[in-house]
Design a protein around this motif. Structure first.
Motif, PDB file in Angstrom:
ATOM      1  N   GLY A 141      56.758  52.943  -0.315  1.00 54.18           N
ATOM      2  CA  GLY A 141      57.623  53.339  -1.434  1.00 54.18           C
ATOM      3  C   GLY A 141      59.071  52.944  -1.200  1.00 54.18           C
ATOM      4  O   GLY A 141      59.763  52.510  -2.119  1.00 54.18           O
ATOM      5  N   GLY A 142      59.540  53.072   0.033  1.00 53.64           N
ATOM      6  CA  GLY A 142      60.902  52.642   0.361  1.00 53.64           C
ATOM      7  C   GLY A 142      61.090  51.148   0.207  1.00 53.64           C
ATOM      8  O   GLY A 142      62.141  50.691  -0.260  1.00 53.64           O
ATOM      9  N   LEU A 143      60.076  50.370   0.589  1.00 54.73           N
ATOM     10  CA  LEU A 143      60.161  48.920   0.397  1.00 54.73           C
ATOM     11  C   LEU A 143      60.259  48.560  -1.086  1.00 54.73           C
ATOM     12  O   LEU A 143      61.057  47.696  -1.475  1.00 54.73           O
ATOM     13  N   VAL A 144      59.445  49.222  -1.903  1.00 51.98           N
ATOM     14  CA  VAL A 144      59.447  48.931  -3.340  1.00 51.98           C
ATOM     15  C   VAL A 144      60.786  49.310  -3.962  1.00 51.98           C
ATOM     16  O   VAL A 144      61.379  48.528  -4.721  1.00 51.98           O
ATOM     17  N   VAL A 145      61.283  50.497  -3.640  1.00 51.11           N
ATOM     18  CA  VAL A 145      62.563  50.939  -4.206  1.00 51.11           C
ATOM     19  C   VAL A 145      63.701  50.031  -3.737  1.00 51.11           C
ATOM     20  O   VAL A 145      64.589  49.663  -4.518  1.00 51.11           O
ATOM     21  N   GLY A 146      63.676  49.629  -2.471  1.00 46.92           N
ATOM     22  CA  GLY A 146      64.709  48.727  -1.963  1.00 46.92           C
ATOM     23  C   GLY A 146      64.681  47.365  -2.633  1.00 46.92           C
ATOM     24  O   GLY A 146      65.719  46.802  -2.975  1.00 46.92           O
ATOM     25  N   ALA A 147      63.480  46.812  -2.834  1.00 45.33           N
ATOM     26  CA  ALA A 147      63.366  45.503  -3.495  1.00 45.33           C
ATOM     27  C   ALA A 147      63.812  45.598  -4.951  1.00 45.33           C
ATOM     28  O   ALA A 147      64.500  44.696  -5.451  1.00 45.33           O
ATOM     29  N   LEU A 148      63.433  46.670  -5.634  1.00 45.36           N
ATOM     30  CA  LEU A 148      63.868  46.835  -7.030  1.00 45.36           C
ATOM     31  C   LEU A 148      65.373  47.029  -7.125  1.00 45.36           C
ATOM     32  O   LEU A 148      66.001  46.590  -8.085  1.00 45.36           O
ATOM     33  N   GLY A 149      65.957  47.674  -6.128  1.00 46.47           N
ATOM     34  CA  GLY A 149      67.416  47.843  -6.116  1.00 46.47           C
ATOM     35  C   GLY A 149      68.155  46.542  -5.890  1.00 46.47           C
ATOM     36  O   GLY A 149      69.304  46.393  -6.294  1.00 46.47           O
ATOM     37  N   MET A 150      67.517  45.582  -5.228  1.00 44.19           N
ATOM     38  CA  MET A 150      68.157  44.301  -4.958  1.00 44.19           C
ATOM     39  C   MET A 150      67.977  43.292  -6.089  1.00 44.19           C
ATOM     40  O   MET A 150      68.668  42.272  -6.122  1.00 44.19           O
ATOM     41  N   LEU A 151      67.049  43.541  -7.008  1.00 46.39           N
ATOM     42  CA  LEU A 151      66.774  42.579  -8.086  1.00 46.39           C
ATOM     43  C   LEU A 151      67.994  42.212  -8.932  1.00 46.39           C
ATOM     44  O   LEU A 151      68.205  41.025  -9.199  1.00 46.39           O
ATOM     45  N   PRO A 152      68.820  43.172  -9.386  1.00 39.01           N
ATOM     46  CA  PRO A 152      69.981  42.767 -10.198  1.00 39.01           C
ATOM     47  C   PRO A 152      70.919  41.813  -9.462  1.00 39.01           C
ATOM     48  O   PRO A 152      71.443  40.868 -10.048  1.00 39.01           O
ATOM     49  N   GLY A 153      71.123  42.037  -8.174  1.00 37.30           N
ATOM     50  CA  GLY A 153      71.967  41.125  -7.396  1.00 37.30           C
ATOM     51  C   GLY A 153      71.358  39.745  -7.281  1.00 37.30           C
ATOM     52  O   GLY A 153      72.058  38.736  -7.368  1.00 37.30           O
ATOM     53  N   TRP A 154      70.049  39.692  -7.067  1.00 40.59           N
ATOM     54  CA  TRP A 154      69.373  38.394  -7.005  1.00 40.59           C
ATOM     55  C   TRP A 154      69.510  37.643  -8.317  1.00 40.59           C
ATOM     56  O   TRP A 154      69.768  36.444  -8.339  1.00 40.59           O
ATOM     57  N   TRP A 155      69.299  38.345  -9.439  1.00 40.23           N
ATOM     58  CA  TRP A 155      69.420  37.691 -10.745  1.00 40.23           C
ATOM     59  C   TRP A 155      70.838  37.196 -10.987  1.00 40.23           C
ATOM     60  O   TRP A 155      71.040  36.110 -11.522  1.00 40.23           O
ATOM     61  N   LYS A 156      71.834  37.983 -10.581  1.00 40.18           N
ATOM     62  CA  LYS A 156      73.225  37.574 -10.774  1.00 40.18           C
ATOM     63  C   LYS A 156      73.530  36.323  -9.956  1.00 40.18           C
ATOM     64  O   LYS A 156      74.160  35.385 -10.450  1.00 40.18           O
ATOM     65  N   HIS A 157      73.068  36.284  -8.717  1.00 37.31           N
ATOM     66  CA  HIS A 157      73.321  35.116  -7.879  1.00 37.31           C
ATOM     67  C   HIS A 157      72.561  33.885  -8.366  1.00 37.31           C
ATOM     68  O   HIS A 157      73.072  32.773  -8.281  1.00 37.31           O
ATOM     69  N   ARG A 158      71.346  34.084  -8.881  1.00 41.47           N
ATOM     70  CA  ARG A 158      70.606  32.950  -9.437  1.00 41.47           C
ATOM     71  C   ARG A 158      71.304  32.378 -10.661  1.00 41.47           C
ATOM     72  O   ARG A 158      71.373  31.162 -10.845  1.00 41.47           O
ATOM     73  N   ALA A 159      71.815  33.269 -11.520  1.00 43.65           N
ATOM     74  CA  ALA A 159      72.529  32.802 -12.710  1.00 43.65           C
ATOM     75  C   ALA A 159      73.807  32.074 -12.320  1.00 43.65           C
ATOM     76  O   ALA A 159      74.146  31.036 -12.905  1.00 43.65           O
ATOM     77  N   ALA A 160      74.513  32.581 -11.310  1.00 41.53           N
ATOM     78  CA  ALA A 160      75.735  31.916 -10.858  1.00 41.53           C
ATOM     79  C   ALA A 160      75.417  30.558 -10.236  1.00 41.53           C
ATOM     80  O   ALA A 160      76.144  29.588 -10.448  1.00 41.53           O
ATOM     81  N   ALA A 161      74.333  30.473  -9.478  1.00 38.29           N
ATOM     82  CA  ALA A 161      73.951  29.192  -8.869  1.00 38.29           C
ATOM     83  C   ALA A 161      73.511  28.192  -9.928  1.00 38.29           C
ATOM     84  O   ALA A 161      73.800  26.999  -9.824  1.00 38.29           O
ATOM     85  N   ALA A 162      72.808  28.665 -10.962  1.00 35.07           N
ATOM     86  CA  ALA A 162      72.383  27.761 -12.034  1.00 35.07           C
ATOM     87  C   ALA A 162      73.581  27.260 -12.828  1.00 35.07           C
ATOM     88  O   ALA A 162      73.590  26.112 -13.275  1.00 35.07           O
ATOM     89  N   ALA A 163      74.599  28.101 -12.988  1.00 31.18           N
ATOM     90  CA  ALA A 163      75.791  27.686 -13.725  1.00 31.18           C
ATOM     91  C   ALA A 163      76.615  26.687 -12.919  1.00 31.18           C
ATOM     92  O   ALA A 163      77.355  25.889 -13.487  1.00 31.18           O
ATOM     93  N   GLN A 164      76.483  26.688 -11.592  1.00 33.83           N
ATOM     94  CA  GLN A 164      77.270  25.800 -10.742  1.00 33.83           C
ATOM     95  C   GLN A 164      76.585  24.458 -10.481  1.00 33.83           C
ATOM     96  O   GLN A 164      77.110  23.649  -9.753  1.00 33.83           O
ATOM     97  N   GLN A 165      75.415  24.212 -11.070  1.00 33.77           N
ATOM     98  CA  GLN A 165      74.723  22.941 -10.874  1.00 33.77           C
ATOM     99  C   GLN A 165      75.611  21.814 -11.389  1.00 33.77           C
ATOM    100  O   GLN A 165      76.142  21.889 -12.494  1.00 33.77           O
TER     101      GLN A 165
END
Length: 111
Positions: A51-75
């Motif tokens: 349960g801690g792994l799942v909650v931790g991964a879900l908590g990190m998802l918004p940051g991952w999406w933000k960094h992916r969007a920033a990396a895609a914009a910098q192509q």
């Protein structure tokens, strides 16, 4: 070195296996409205860890999406190429220089 790492992994495995064998008594987890769950202590600990792994991964998802969007914009945009038969001469593009600090760190051995 390879055998030392295997020995360390085996020691960790057997320590956790002994923990599981020594903690087989029932544990009761009480929830709301009088509901409860009775299971061996090892399963309760494993469920809490998962349960801690799942909650931790879900908590990190918004940051991952933000960094992916920033990396895609910098192509870098690819420049338009002139047709093969055109009279416009284009200079060859200079190869980008890569320094040692640009390369990612590579881990040789992980546990």
């Amino acid at each position: 070195m390879k055998y030392l790492l295997w020995l360390l992994k085996a020691a960790i495995f057997f320590t956790l296996f002994a923990f599981a064998l020594n903690n087989q008594h029932d544990a009761t987890v009480y929830f709301f409205f009088g509901t409860y769950w009775r299971a061996p202590l090892v399963l309760v600990v494993l469920a809490a860890f998962a349960g801690g792994l799942v909650v931790g991964a879900l908590g990190m998802l918004p940051g991952w999406w933000k960094h992916r969007a920033a990396a895609a914009a910098q192509q870098p945009a690819t420049p338009l190429q002139a047709p093969a038969g055109s009279a416009v001469a284009t200079a060859p593009a200079a190869a980008p220089s890569i320094s040692a600090t640009d390369l990612p760190a590579v881990r040789q051995h992980g546990l």
